[in-house]
Design a protein around this motif. Structure first.
Motif, mmCIF file in Angstrom:
data_model
loop_
_atom_site.group_PDB
_atom_site.id
_atom_site.type_symbol
_atom_site.label_atom_id
_atom_site.label_comp_id
_atom_site.label_asym_id
_atom_site.label_seq_id
_atom_site.Cartn_x
_atom_site.Cartn_y
_atom_site.Cartn_z
ATOM 1 N N HIS A 162 0.858 -1.181 0.000
ATOM 2 C CA HIS A 162 0.000 0.000 0.000
ATOM 3 C C HIS A 162 0.897 1.235 0.000
ATOM 4 C CE1 HIS A 162 -3.511 2.482 0.806
ATOM 5 N NE2 HIS A 162 -2.707 3.169 1.605
ATOM 6 N N SER A 163 0.871 1.983 -1.082
ATOM 7 C CA SER A 163 1.771 3.134 -1.171
ATOM 8 C C SER A 163 1.210 4.332 -0.429
ATOM 9 C CB SER A 163 2.000 3.514 -2.635
ATOM 10 O OG SER A 163 2.718 4.731 -2.672
ATOM 11 N N VAL A 164 2.101 5.012 0.270
ATOM 12 C CA VAL A 164 1.710 6.227 1.004
ATOM 13 C C VAL A 164 1.180 7.291 0.035
ATOM 14 C CG1 VAL A 164 4.022 7.279 0.979
ATOM 15 C CG2 VAL A 164 2.464 7.782 2.858
ATOM 16 N N ASN A 165 1.609 7.206 -1.219
ATOM 17 C CA ASN A 165 1.138 8.199 -2.206
ATOM 18 C C ASN A 165 -0.387 8.157 -2.347
ATOM 19 O OD1 ASN A 165 3.780 8.756 -2.637
ATOM 20 N ND2 ASN A 165 3.894 7.968 -4.716
ATOM 21 N N THR A 166 -0.960 6.964 -2.179
ATOM 22 C CA THR A 166 -2.412 6.825 -2.314
ATOM 23 C C THR A 166 -3.114 7.641 -1.226
ATOM 24 O OG1 THR A 166 -1.832 4.535 -2.749
ATOM 25 C CG2 THR A 166 -4.170 5.028 -2.687
#
Ligand code: F6P
Length: 462
Positions: A445-449
């Protein structure tokens, strides 16, 4: 000041989030709002100025974690041309409309060069970051030692350092070490230790290339991994001496591990890795292939027969191999030294803005009595007489060119940074998280999301 901005410029480092967190924590205490600009200067160049409010109600957003590598607000090498006054005025107007009263740029020497035109329009300070450890001065007078030598090729001159007249002492360095450097050395040390066992088992000569552009600090620190030979960009490679040393070591221990900085040169000053040079958007030379160039050089000198006679490899090509530590040394979790001082330098940058400082940077100093402490320094103190800021070169006294290793002074320099650089939590996290069974079930799960959901824009685009 009620609201300030922060952006992260240039290549990422493991400690950028720690710097942002240090700044936000200090801002919370001082009741200042912090807006994070997305992807460095790109955000300011964009009429809608994408940004994130990092401390709504003076509480930091949960995505902001000092142990997370990289930067949650994104980074880029976009830069603003100091001569482009129209763009600079637009940026100043965007800052006014967002009611931003001061700006912190987290960056290196290129960013420090770039903040001057901002500082003429709104208060701007820099918090340092770079894995290359080349933001700083070996001593206060260093900028005065730069000379311009005329040349035909544009821009009509090149820079040359005059002989220094200052007695060098590590205590007199300005910005002793920079967040990101320690973690990147930690990764290259591991890389060297791991490559060694393969070199030993298969009777090979390994050449490990570290990042650092024209700065040899990363290669120097990699001495902790006990490579046999270290080559740094500041000291030209004496090919004859190198080949002889490799021969001695190979005959003694049946393997050799060489570490080289990506910007190493030969004795004529030619960069070994610059056979296919390219440039990034900010005009920095992108170096590749120093280790490959060294490999070819060793293959040529030794030839296949040498390895065949010893029955150690079927060819010179098979015996000599290269590995780049590459971007793994710029990413991932920062070790304690980087996290701790990055946070302090970020906090100091907030204090500096609130004290009314402008065109200045927070720095990490070291003294024999006090150890490490943060301070501030005037940005102009880094400029030469023409206004240019130069990347710091590793002081040549840090390197013993006969032994091709750190000198006594080089070792004295490294010890304060690295002796306690790894904290208990750094080792504990390894034990707990590397083989976390949950990772097998959960997709990444990317923090960018998450950050994406927080991005806001300047409503009225111009
Ligand atoms: O300045 C940091 C650095 O990692 C250098 O050591 C390296 O030469 C360069 O950036 C690589 O840049 P990029 O990630 O843009 O390829």
């Amino acid at each position: 000041m009620r609201r300030i901005g922060i952006l992260t410029a240039g290549g990422d480092t493991p400690a950028m989030n720690a710097t942002i967190q240090g700044a936000v924590t200090r801002a919370n205490k001082r009741r200042v709002e912090v807006y994070g600009f997305i992807k460095g200067f790109s955000s300011l160049l964009n009429a809608s100025v994408p940004h994130v409010h990092l401390n709504p109600l003076f509480t930091e957003i949960p995505e902001l974690e000092a142990t997370r590598g990289g930067t949650i607000i994104g980074a880029s090498r976009a830069y603003v041309d100091a001569k482009d006054t129209a763009t600079l005025e637009q940026i100043a107007d965007r800052m006014r409309r967002l009611q931003i009263e001061g700006l912190i740029c987290v960056g290196g020497d290129g960013t420090l060069n770039g903040i001057q035109p901002f500082a003429e329009r709104f208060p701007t300070v820099l918090a340092p970051k770079t894995i290359d450890n080349d933001l700083g001065l070996n001593h206060r007078n260093e900028p005065d030692e730069w000379e311009r030598v005329l040349q035909d090729a544009p821009p009509g001159y090149r820079y040359k350092r005059a002989r220094s007249r200052t007695t060098f002492d590590i205590e007199g360095m300005i910005n002793y070490g920079t967040p990101g450097y320690a973690t990147s050395v930690y990764v290259s040390v591991e890389g060297v230790q791991r490559v060694r066992t393969t070199a030993e088992s298969h009777r090979r000569i390994a050449i490990v290339e570290g990042m650092g552009r024209h700065s040899g600090y990363i290669a120097l620190g990699t001495a902790y991994g006990q490579p046999d030979i270290i080559l740094v960009p500041e000291i030209p490679v004496n090919v004859g001496a190198l080949v002889e040393r490799v021969r001695e070591l190979y005959e003694l221990q049946k393997n050799v591990v060489i570490v080289c900085g990506e910007g190493v040169t030969d004795e004529s000053g030619r960069e070994l890795g610059a056979q296919h040079p390219s440039h990034d958007p900010a005009g920095n030379v992108v170096l590749s292939g120093a280790s490959e160039a060294l490999r070819h050089l060793l293959i040529e000198h030794f030839g296949d027969a040498y390895f065949q006679n010893y029955r150690r490899a079927e060819s010179a090509k098979a015996a000599v191999f290269t590995r780049k530590v590459g971007h793994t040394q710029r990413g991932g979790r920062p070790i304690l030294f980087d996290r701790f001082y990055a946070a302090q330098l970020g906090g100091k940058a907030v204090d500096m803005l609130l004290e009314g400082q402008n065109n200045a940077l927070s720095i990490l100093q070291w003294s024999r009595d006090k150890g490490f402490y943060v301070d501030s320094y005037d940005g102009n103190g880094f400029r030469d007489r023409w206004g240019q800021i130069h990347a710091r070169y590793m002081h040549p006294s840090f390197y013993d060119k006969e032994l091709m290793r750190p000198s006594r002074i080089g070792i004295e320099y490294l010890l304060p940074i690295f002796t306690n650089a790894i904290g208990h939590s750094d080792t504990e996290v390894l034990r707990q998280s590397v083989f976390d069974s949950g990772s097998l079930f959960r997709p990444f799960h990317s923090v960018n999301t998450d950050i994406n959901k927080r991005i806001r824009y300047l409503e009225q685009a111009d």
